[in-house]
Scaffold this motif. Structure first.
Motif, PDB file in Angstrom:
ATOM      1  N   LEU A  75       0.822  -1.209   0.000  1.00  0.00           N
ATOM      2  CA  LEU A  75       0.000   0.000   0.000  1.00  0.00           C
ATOM      3  C   LEU A  75       0.857   1.260   0.000  1.00  0.00           C
ATOM      4  CD1 LEU A  75      -2.918  -0.843   2.470  1.00  0.00           C
ATOM      5  CD2 LEU A  75      -2.714  -1.326   0.023  1.00  0.00           C
ATOM      6  N   ARG A  76       2.045   1.191   0.610  1.00  0.00           N
ATOM      7  CA  ARG A  76       2.944   2.350   0.690  1.00  0.00           C
ATOM      8  C   ARG A  76       3.950   2.405  -0.451  1.00  0.00           C
ATOM      9  NH1 ARG A  76       2.961   0.201   5.911  1.00  0.00           N
ATOM     10  NH2 ARG A  76       5.049  -0.691   5.543  1.00  0.00           N
ATOM     11  N   GLY A  78       3.813   3.102  -3.606  1.00  0.00           N
ATOM     12  CA  GLY A  78       3.723   4.077  -4.687  1.00  0.00           C
ATOM     13  C   GLY A  78       3.142   3.508  -5.955  1.00  0.00           C
ATOM     14  N   ASN A  79       2.975   2.180  -6.021  1.00  0.00           N
ATOM     15  CA  ASN A  79       2.339   1.548  -7.172  1.00  0.00           C
ATOM     16  C   ASN A  79       0.846   1.455  -6.869  1.00  0.00           C
ATOM     17  OD1 ASN A  79       1.212  -0.461  -8.979  1.00  0.00           O
ATOM     18  ND2 ASN A  79       3.312  -1.076  -9.464  1.00  0.00           N
ATOM     19  N   GLY A  80       0.079   2.436  -7.347  1.00  0.00           N
ATOM     20  CA  GLY A  80      -1.340   2.501  -7.035  1.00  0.00           C
ATOM     21  C   GLY A  80      -2.124   1.311  -7.532  1.00  0.00           C
ATOM     22  N   ALA A  81      -1.769   0.812  -8.734  1.00  0.00           N
ATOM     23  CA  ALA A  81      -2.499  -0.323  -9.293  1.00  0.00           C
ATOM     24  C   ALA A  81      -2.326  -1.566  -8.427  1.00  0.00           C
ATOM     25  CB  ALA A  81      -2.023  -0.592 -10.713  1.00  0.00           C
ATOM     26  N   ALA A  83      -1.488  -1.639  -5.231  1.00  0.00           N
ATOM     27  CA  ALA A  83      -2.131  -1.417  -3.936  1.00  0.00           C
ATOM     28  C   ALA A  83      -3.636  -1.638  -4.027  1.00  0.00           C
ATOM     29  CB  ALA A  83      -1.827  -0.005  -3.440  1.00  0.00           C
ATOM     30  N   GLU A  84      -4.272  -1.083  -5.062  1.00  0.00           N
ATOM     31  CA  GLU A  84      -5.719  -1.242  -5.201  1.00  0.00           C
ATOM     32  C   GLU A  84      -6.097  -2.689  -5.473  1.00  0.00           C
ATOM     33  OE1 GLU A  84      -8.205   0.888  -4.623  1.00  0.00           O
ATOM     34  OE2 GLU A  84      -6.573   2.123  -3.832  1.00  0.00           O
ATOM     35  N   ARG A  87      -5.731  -4.670  -2.238  1.00  0.00           N
ATOM     36  CA  ARG A  87      -6.805  -4.304  -1.311  1.00  0.00           C
ATOM     37  C   ARG A  87      -8.116  -4.989  -1.726  1.00  0.00           C
ATOM     38  NH1 ARG A  87      -6.486   0.828  -1.665  1.00  0.00           N
ATOM     39  NH2 ARG A  87      -5.402   1.352   0.258  1.00  0.00           N
TER      40      ARG A  87
END
Length: 566
Positions: A75-76, A78-81, A83-84, A87
């Protein structure tokens, strides 16, 4: 960069020791706890698995603080894809064993993406248990546009599974870091099986199996020139064809070298046809329009790599072969070599973060690549070192994270006395020196005086007791003798960091000799110092007939030369 073998958690090694964009090719075969056996390096003669090996990844299969930390790191990241996606997976799966595994894999895939060069490729080997989840993670980390293939590998011949179709295949997910990636797959050829050769080359003459191939091609409007003129009564231009007697290419090279010396120097089409005919290489039809060229099986270069590898390349039918090292999930070289050859060049860096028994680094060394291997068990590191030295005499590499000399051994033992996290590390490392299988260490309950086992002969057993302390004495030898009597074992090995006292040597000698028919007697109780084990490895223990089921020697290697038996 030279070749490096790392002992430790691959996440730590990747973060601390592997630089950005330093690997050209990554192959990983990560363990997954399907029946708690994926990471087992060996089994005992009774077929039971070693609890000490499973321990190395035990926390991976459960949602613990470690899994929560891995999840948070993604989650931390920096790779938003990524992390999402992770999740969303947690929302769907909850905090179960599969989610713990995926969190562990996600944080490592982010590191692997970092160390891969922009022109690099990644192959992730998995079974259907988690392949669909892993592909989603890879899409998030590498980008769905960089997915290249889902390769199916038939790892075994047909068998039955209760109330479902037989499970015989694995998946290998192939991704690249960008559109600009290295690719040699067009020149990597897969040798045909005997059945394929028989089907492709059904005819035979004194030279061997062959097939008849067309000597003509479409005219595309040509009407003049020698290639459109009649030869020996075959007037082909009227049928929209021209002659295409081979002048260049692999088969022309074969004809020139083995069948018609100087063939490639012949200029005229009709002259080449005459030469081929005079050498008996042309098939004249009894009925038909035009003649054919004999193409021999001996010149076959195989076919290009495909995304379905149908031939089983496991060890089902040749478990006694020199390549098989006794590792149940060991992958064969003939699977890894084409992948490495297709996606890297000589001198490139190949990385395997879950290197197990070392097939990837073995294949990389064989194909003249540089390599980096990482594993979390001393047993695997010792096995890989032995494998490489047997297969490649004179090979050079650097091993990190394990003692390389007596001073390093003393330091590891000292850390074990000071930090419970290192408590069993000395024992595991010491046992790996002499190719002993770990006993019950690392698990709840007493080890009953058995730190390790060495199996030899048919059913014979040597029990190993490891001592890292300074205070050793004759009572320890007597205790080991008592364990031998209780376990009805044949030989006892006292593996010690501190040199033995004279009284200990005398007590061991008093235990007498063990004799096996056809072999010279050996001491029943043997004292082996760590210094001796560092120098002699498994030869430090004297056994009459050591079994090779656990760790076999690799055959010395020869060049593959671009053709692979798949």
């Amino acid at each position: 960069m030279t070749n490096h073998l790392y002992y430790g958690d691959n996440l730590d090694v990747l973060r601390d020791s592997i630089g950005d964009e330093s690997a050209d090719l990554i192959y990983l075969d990560p363990p997954f706890n399907s029946n708690a056996s994926y990471n087992v390096l060996f089994k005992s003669p009774s077929g039971t698995e070693s609890a000490a090996q499973i321990e190395a990844f035990d926390d991976t299969w459960h949602w613990t603080d470690t899994a929560e930390d891995a999840f948070g790191a993604v989650l931390r990241s920096g790779n938003g894809a990524a992390a999402e996606m992770l999740r969303a997976m947690r929302s769907f799966l909850g905090e179960n064993d599969m989610m713990a595994y995926l969190a562990m894999m996600a944080v490592r895939l982010l590191e692997l993406h970092r160390v891969l060069k922009p022109t690099g490729s990644l192959y992730l080997h998995c079974d259907p248990t988690a392949s669909h989840y892993l592909k989603i993670l890879l899409d998030a980390v590498f980008g769905a546009r960089n997915f290249r293939n889902d390769i199916t590998w038939r790892r075994s011949t047909a068998h039955s599974d209760a109330k479902r179709y037989g499970k015989v295949s694995d998946n290998i997910l192939f991704y690249t870091k960008s559109d600009n990636y290295g690719w040699n797959g067009d020149s990597v050829r897969i040798k045909r099986t005997p059945e394929e050769l028989e089907k492709s080359f059904p005819l035979k003459d004194e030279r061997g199996a062959y097939r008849s191939e067309n000597l003509t091609g479409p005219s595309h409007g040509q009407s003049g020139g020698e290639s459109a003129q009649a030869w020996r009564g075959y007037d082909i231009i009227a049928r929209g064809r021209v002659w295409s007697a081979p002048k260049t290419g692999k088969y022309a090279d074969y004809i020139d070298e083995y069948l018609i010396p100087g063939y490639k120097k012949i200029v005229g089409v009709h002259d080449r046809l005459d030469a081929l005919d005079n050498a008996g290489l042309i098939v004249h039809p009894k009925k038909g329009v035009w003649p054919g060229l004999k193409r021999y099986a001996a010149a076959d270069i195989g076919h290009a790599v495909q995304d379905i590898i149908l031939k089983p390349t496991g060890f089902t039918n040749y478990t006694k072969g020199m390549e098989f090292l006794g590792y149940p999930t060991q992958k064969p070289l003939e699977l890894l070599e084409p992948l490495i050859a297709a996606s890297s060049n000589e001198g490139d860096v190949v990385l395997d973060p879950f290197c197990g028994c070392g097939t990837t680094v073995h294949a990389a060394e064989k194909l003249n690549r540089q390599w980096i291997g990482i594993d979390i068990t001393h047993l695997a590191i010792g096995l890989i070192e032995k494998r490489l030295r047997h297969a490649f005499p004179g090979v050079t590499f650097t091993t990190h994270g394990v003692p390389q000399d007596l001073e390093g051994a003393r330091d590891l033992a000292k850390r074990g006395r000071e930090d419970k996290n290192y408590y069993f590390e000395f024992e595991k490392w010491a046992l790996s020196l002499i190719d002993a299988q770990p006993g019950n260490m690392g698990k709840k309950g007493a080890d009953r005086g058995i730190d390790g086992n060495i199996y030899f002969g048919k059913t014979e057993r040597a029990i190993v007791s490891v001592k890292a302390g300074d205070n050793i004495g004759v009572q320890m030898i007597r205790d080991l003798r008592g364990v031998l009597e209780r376990e009805r074992a044949e030989i006892g090995v006292f593996l010690t960091l501190t040199p033995p006292k004279k009284t200990m040597i005398a007590e061991a000698a008093a235990a007498g000799q063990f004799e096996m028919e056809g072999f010279s007697p050996v001491p029943r109780l043997q004292i082996v110092s760590i210094a001796e084990a560092l120098e002699l490895r498994d030869r430090a223990v004297r056994l009459p007939a050591r079994r090779d089921d656990a760790f076999k020697k690799s055959a010395r290697e020869v060049s593959t030369q671009g053709r692979f038996d798949l």
